[in-house]
Scaffold this active site. Structure first.
Site, PDB file in Angstrom:
ATOM      1  N   GLU A  67       1.060  -1.384   0.089  1.00  0.00           N
ATOM      2  CA  GLU A  67      -0.164   0.070  -0.232  1.00  0.00           C
ATOM      3  C   GLU A  67       1.115   1.385   0.173  1.00  0.00           C
ATOM      4  O   GLU A  67       0.564   1.912  -0.789  1.00  0.00           O
ATOM      5  CB  GLU A  67      -0.722   0.007   1.214  1.00  0.00           C
ATOM      6  CG  GLU A  67      -2.026   0.888   0.703  1.00  0.00           C
ATOM      7  CD  GLU A  67      -3.439   1.007   2.343  1.00  0.00           C
ATOM      8  OE1 GLU A  67      -3.024  -0.367   3.546  1.00  0.00           O
ATOM      9  OE2 GLU A  67      -3.977   1.792   2.421  1.00  0.00           O
ATOM     10  N   ASP A  68       1.618   1.203   0.801  1.00  0.00           N
ATOM     11  CA  ASP A  68       2.912   2.201   0.549  1.00  0.00           C
ATOM     12  C   ASP A  68       4.115   2.589  -0.187  1.00  0.00           C
ATOM     13  O   ASP A  68       4.729   3.437   0.018  1.00  0.00           O
ATOM     14  CB  ASP A  68       3.552   2.556   2.627  1.00  0.00           C
ATOM     15  CG  ASP A  68       1.932   3.039   3.499  1.00  0.00           C
ATOM     16  OD1 ASP A  68       0.924   3.119   2.642  1.00  0.00           O
ATOM     17  OD2 ASP A  68       1.978   2.470   4.560  1.00  0.00           O
TER      18      ASP A  68
END
Ligand code: MN
Length: 733
Positions: A67-68
């Protein structure tokens, strides 16, 4: 990194997951200012403390990478480096999101929790997510006030109850405590201060009480388990704010639980406790002799400790303990009527039991395997655009969703969007999707094809209801066509009244008592399926045929010779009883038999001639000047004993070598006397067979004709009114 047990962890794999995550998160910082990698490390530590497996620890380390760190890593790369188990856990964690919610009803929050579980596919995902949330809660200070409230609210209503149900009581308590401190900091601090001022200086008091009781029970030779418990700030807060109790009314802040083997031992222990400590009157409850409504059984008493501090003692057997901890009543609440309840309950209970068991008695493989279960394989949970969660059976389509919202939404549906994109209406919905139904006031209503698409009974019922109400005229046409097909399929050839009679009897047996149109309508809108109707029709048809056949076969004597028809007096002539002295004979031109509509005609010098009213000869007679005087009303005399009459059946059929054989075999089987067979030439390539038979009456003749019609190849069977008979072979003469 913390490793409590020397179990079979693949430390090399964990190390490389750490290195990989550290590399990916390099240069990222949390809002607190610390390096980002400290968060995944902390989560992995909590995961390890739960004794989850190597893959779970790796997934915890990698849980924020996809996600990051977009562009640097995806699920495929993780799969290649760490295997499909780790990849599917990280994938699950990445996709596991809730929507912001506030002021939702309890049922909606319940659905959110279930959706959360359903989306995880693998309970290990939930475990890791809970660890992730715990660390986020521990470091929530760094976030904005708004974000803190939102996160705390969600933790209190989704995460803490899930931790509770999964048997993770320590994590639950910490989540509740942290959430409360953000949701109501003033109330939280008040209760906390109160607790400290009352009990703070007596921190080791409970331990002292525990030791002295243990000593006493050991002396008496009883096998027991003894544990102490201090109520949490949150549970005291609940008692004060939700149950309106004052602090002085809370006597179970400190509690001891003693578990023994047998019921008599419970009472023995109770006596021992009351010997050692002064007990508080009115606080003793015997839930063993009088169990609570949920089957909870235990002895409760509150005694005053040596420092003047009251504490509660609960005494129970192991069996009572199991029921108290895992009993049906204590767990998941469901809407009534949901069939997955028991199964889900059982699975959660089992997991919860495995979690709560001490690590020595727990089989690590069994534990991890239990967590790999997809608990909600039969259900999916999707969002409305307003973030309400709608539970549906697995495999449900957007049509099912529409009808689950409201029948009007379903009936006016013209299309659907999932996560903002237009989809076909037969699209199956998946967990966590946002489904939007497009409706139009000018929609013509659902399509019949939808009945084949929908998964839920609810949608099917609502679609049928619509058709039942809105499209009766169409339904009748469709239904009648369906039923005609049934009659054709079974080759049932009947007169219209016979067909109607059979159908209305069949309909009645299915609870449809109105006119036949109601039956057609029911079949048309799909409320009544052909599979239910067919057996009833067949049954009624067979009954009908049997009755008709019995009328024929019941006749005891096979007639060798019919009496001459002119001697019959089975006719009632109006005004003259029994025909009187008038000679009555049946007209040879139309050959009437009982059941035929008849009329008498006075012939010149030959008495009364009885004709079928449809007889063509009568037309001429009507034109004669004295016709009005010569016509006489007559009727069949039902009281006469039955007699034999000759009728001729005209059969049209396809050319076939077995046709005549089949017809004569049938007539022999029905014990029908044949007095003549004639096969006139035809020009159309079909066969015509004229056959003279002896019958009792019209019904008898119709029955025989119907049976002949069922013979393969036969197109038509009619009774000719013509009196032309094959004189040569007619036994009646
Ligand atoms: Mn995280």
């Amino acid at each position: 990194m913390l490793m409590r047990t020397g179990k079979n962890y693949d430390l090399g794999k964990i190390r490389s997951a750490y290195d990989f995550a550290a590399e990916l998160h390099k240069g990222q910082f949390r809002q607190s200012g610390e390096e980002y990698i400290y968060h995944p490390i902390a989560v992995a530590e909590i995961v390890a403390s739960l004794e989850l497996d190597t893959d779970s620890i790796c997934a915890a380390l990698l849980h924020d990478t996809v996600e990051d760190c977009e562009g640097k890593v995806d699920i495929e790369l993780i799969k290649k480096k760490f295997g499909s188990e780790v990849a599917s856990l990280v994938d699950g964690l990445t996709k596991l999101v809730t929507v912001p919610f506030e002021d939702k009803e309890e049922q909606q929050i319940e659905n959110l929790r279930k959706m959360f579980l359903a989306m995880s596919k693998d309970i290990r995902v939930i475990f890791i997510k809970l660890c992730d949330r715990l660390h986020n809660m521990r470091t929530l200070d760094a976030k904005t006030e708004y974000k803190r409230r939102l996160t705390a609210h969600e933790t209190m209503h989704v995460y803490a109850p899930l931790a509770h149900r999964l048997g993770m009581q320590r994590i639950r308590q910490e989540l509740e405590m942290l959430s409360l401190s953000y949701l109501d900091p003033i109330g939280f601090n008040e209760v906390k201060k109160d607790i400290e001022s009352r009990y703070g200086k007596n921190r080791d008091f409970l331990e002292k009480a525990r030791l002295s009781i243990a000593e006493k029970l050991t002396e008496s030779g009883i096998k027991f388990s003894l544990e102490g418990r201090v109520k949490t700030v949150y549970s005291i807060y609940r008692k004060i704010y939700f149950q309106n109790k004052s602090f002085d009314e809370i006597y179970d802040f400190y509690a001891l639980r003693i578990i023994v083997d047998t019921e008599p031992e419970c009472y023995f222990v109770l006596g021992a406790i009351h010997d050692m400590f002064k007990f508080m009157p009115g606080r003793f409850k015997d839930y063993i002799s009088t169990p609570k409504a949920n089957n909870y059984r235990s002895l409760h008493t509150t005694v005053i400790g040596r420092d003047g501090i009251p504490f509660e003692v609960q005494i129970r057997t192991w069996e009572m303990h199991q029921i108290a901890e895992y009993g049906i009543a204590a767990h998941w609440k469901y809407k009534s009527g949901e069939k997955s309840k028991d199964e889900v309950d059982k699975k959660l209970e089992w997991i919860s039991r495995l979690v709560e068991n001490e690590s020595e008695t727990r089989d690590p493989d069994e534990f991890i395997n239990a967590l790999k279960v997809d608990i909600f394989q039969d259900e999916v949970f999707v969002f409305t655009p307003k973030s309400d969660v709608i539970p549906l059976p697995a495999g449900s389509t957007v049509i099912d969703f529409a009808y689950a919202i409201h029948s009007q939404i379903g009936n006016r549906m013209v299309g659907a969007k999932i996560n903002g994109n237009i989809v076909p209406i037969d699209r199956v919905v998946k967990n966590g999707e946002i489904v939007e139904i497009l409706t139009s006031q000018s929609s013509k209503g659902p399509s019949r094809d939808w009945l084949k698409i929908v998964k839920t009974g609810e949608a099917r019922t609502k679609i049928r209801q619509w058709f039942k109400k809105e499209a009766r005229a169409d339904n009748i046409v469709i239904g009648k066509g369906e039923i005609d097909k049934i009659f054709r399929r079974f080759n049932y050839i009947l007169t219209e009244p016979q067909r109607a009679d059979i159908l209305s009897k069949a309909a009645k047996r299915l609870g449809i008592n109105g006119p036949l149109d109601d039956l057609y309508n029911a079949v048309g809108y799909g409320g009544l399926s052909a599979t239910r109707l067919i057996p009833k029709i067949r049954d009624e048809y067979e009954k009908f045929i049997k009755v008709e056949a019995e009328q024929t076969t019941l006749i005891p004597q096979f007639p060798v010779k019919s009496k001459p028809q002119k001697s019959l007096s089975g006719i009632i002539v109006e005004g003259i009883e029994g025909g009187g002295s008038i000679e009555v004979k049946l007209a040879r031109c139309c050959n009437p038999i009982p059941g035929d509509p008849i009329v008498g005609f006075i012939t010149k010098g030959h008495g009364l001639s009885v004709h079928n009213i449809n007889c063509s000869n009568l037309k001429q007679n009507r034109q004669s000047p004295d016709a009005a005087e010569r016509f006489v009303s007559v009727s069949w005399d039902d009281s006469m004993k039955p007699d034999w009459y000759t009728v001729m059946l005209q059969i049209t059929a396809r050319q076939s070598t077995t046709l005549l054989l089949n017809i004569t075999a049938l007539l022999a089987e029905m014990k029908v006397a044949v007095s003549g067979i004639n096969m006139p030439k035809t020009n159309d390539g079909n066969v015509r067979i004229d056959i003279s038979i002896s019958v009792r009456d019209v019904a008898n003749a119709a029955n025989i004709a119907n049976r002949i019609k069922m013979i393969s190849g036969v197109y038509e069977v009619t009774r000719t009114m013509s009196g032309r008979r094959n004189e040569g072979s007619n036994p009646a003469g």
